[in-house]
Design an enzyme around this catalytic site. Structure first.
Site: not given
Ligand code: UGA
Length: 429
Positions: A266
């Protein structure tokens, strides 16, 4: 209510199972016969915490969920959710071909319905897509008029993989972009009792809310990564900085974990789509372009640090711990680990990997020379260098790495403790 969910991918299954658990009658349609068979036998075709149990309960116990590979029997649907994937094409634009196919099929259901169904899109699309693509296609294939004979809404999801059930049942907001009032009223009825503010708006605004939300989350991550890169240079701990600034409610601590950046199906895709749409509209998005390039740079930084310590990757045995784009999922789409492994192979390293959940998905996208180990200890024990790419709990034990060179991409280990037992360096700490 009788609800049809089109697409048994991640969003579709979560939507279907959660609504079935609330007592609605759900039919989930997918062209993949194997998925349909799995669902009907009570088995979940993908990993998500708690989903298997809930799905089995809805299929076998309550009987509120079934799957089908065709639209026979969909005529009674009061709501039709479209949850089809919207991948990015090579120019960074959202590829609507699957959505268009499904919309045409849904149009034929609408054509036969006497129910005034509400067609609700949940797939992420660019602002204007509902009005310019979805509604004209629906009207064409149903030969009916949107707003008169059927209703239309855009209802984005904000689910996080690994926490999707909790997220669905306890949303922080419910966004309803409505073409007509009846669409909004029906969805408000469906979501009655959910503990969240309902925001009713027009289609374009709802489409933009979803993209802006993901763009902001990605911006927070690249922001803290950039701060982290400087902190490392200056001998400052970026995690202490994040903890401290996070107390300010205007900033918030979440999504300020510095490291090798964001992956998944996403954030990278939605951001690229937004940036390329803006370009075509003649509106430069300097911040978001930088967010994307900082994100690519974080992976490069991890490799640079390891390369410097090893001299070269050629003929070195490198262990990569973690393949999923984040913990608690088996999803490897756009996972930093995959880009890291590909580059290691290009530079002549021997790569051995381990992930508690994502090994079989990773096998489908990685070349055969990658060695898949049976546990973290096996991967680490034979290596010259360990790269930690996903913060799984089982990687948090310092004793796993005694005497090894460890580059941590996710602050999995406590740097002080780790330095006592191994040669430890973080990506931005
Ligand atoms: C993301 C959004 O958080 C959701 O709200 C949204 O609904 C979803 O995309 C979507 O569009 O369907 P998701 O892809 O499940 O959700 O993953 P996240 O939890 O957002 O993490 C994304 C990436 O960011 C991961 O690789 C994670 O490791 C990274 N991340 C996250 C960081 O590097 N640092 C952080 O502090 C948080």
């Amino acid at each position: 209510m009788n609800v049809l969910v089109v697409g048994a991918g991640y969003v579709g299954i979560v939507t279907a199972v959660c609504l079935a658990d609330k007592g609605h009658n759900i039919t989930c349609v997918d062209t993949d016969e194997e998925k349909v068979r799995q669902i009907n036998s009570g088995s979940c075709p993908m990993h998500e915490n708690g989903l298997q149990e809930l799905l089995a309960r809805c299929v076998s116990g309550r009987g509120t969920l079934k799957a089908s590979s065709n639209y026979n029997g969909a005529r009674d649907s009061e709501i039709i959710f479209l949850c089809i994937g919207t991948p990015c094409n090579s120019r960074g634009r959202i590829d609507l071909s699957y959505v268009k196919g499904a919309i045409t099929d849904i149009g034929t259901v609408v054509a036969k319905s006497n129910n005034h169904p509400v067609v609700v899109v949940r797939s992420t699309v660019l602002p204007g897509t509902m009005e310019e693509v979805v509604i004209p296609l629906l009207e064409k294939s149903s030969r009916k008029k949107a707003g008169n004979d059927f209703s239309v809404a855009f209802n984005p999801e904000f689910l996080q993989e690994g926490k999707a059930l909790h997220g669905f049942m306890n949303p922080d907001k419910i966004i309803i972009g409505e073409y007509d009032r009846r669409a909004g009223d029906t969805l408000e009825k469906l979501y009655h009792g959910f503990p969240a503010p309902v925001i009713r708006t027009d289609l374009r605004t709802a489409e933009m809310i979803k993209l802006a939300s993901n763009a902001f989350l990605a911006t927070k991550i690249s922001f803290i990564n950039e701060i982290g890169n400087l902190c490392k240079q200056l001998g400052v701990d970026v995690y202490q900085v994040a903890d401290a600034i996070g107390y300010d409610p205007r900033i918030g601590r979440m999504f300020l974990n510095a490291g090798i950046g964001f992956g998944g199906s996403c954030l990278p895709k939605d951001l690229s789509a937004l940036v390329s749409t803006a370009k075509e509209a003649g509106c430069e998005m300097k911040v978001l372009e930088a967010v994307l390039s900082v994100n690519v740079q974080q992976v490069t930084r991890m490799l640079e640090i390891a390369r410097k310590r090893l001299g070269t990757f050629s003929n070195k045995r490198v262990a990569v711990l973690g393949l999923a784009f984040k913990p608690e999922t088996d999803d490897v789409r756009e996972a930093p680990a995959i880009a890291i492994i590909r580059q290691l192979l290009v530079e002549g390293a021997t790569v051995q990997v381990y992930d508690p959940l994502a090994m079989s998905n990773a096998k489908k996208v990685l070349p055969p020379e990658v060695k898949f180990c049976k546990n973290a200890r096996q991967a680490v024990s034979l290596s010259d260098c360990v790269l930690i790419a996903t913060e799984w709990d089982e990687f948090k034990n310092e004793n796993l790495y005694v005497g090894k060179l460890v580059i941590d991409g996710r602050r999995v280990l406590d740097p002080d403790k780790a330095k006592r037992v191994c040669h430890y360096e973080g990506v931005c700490w």
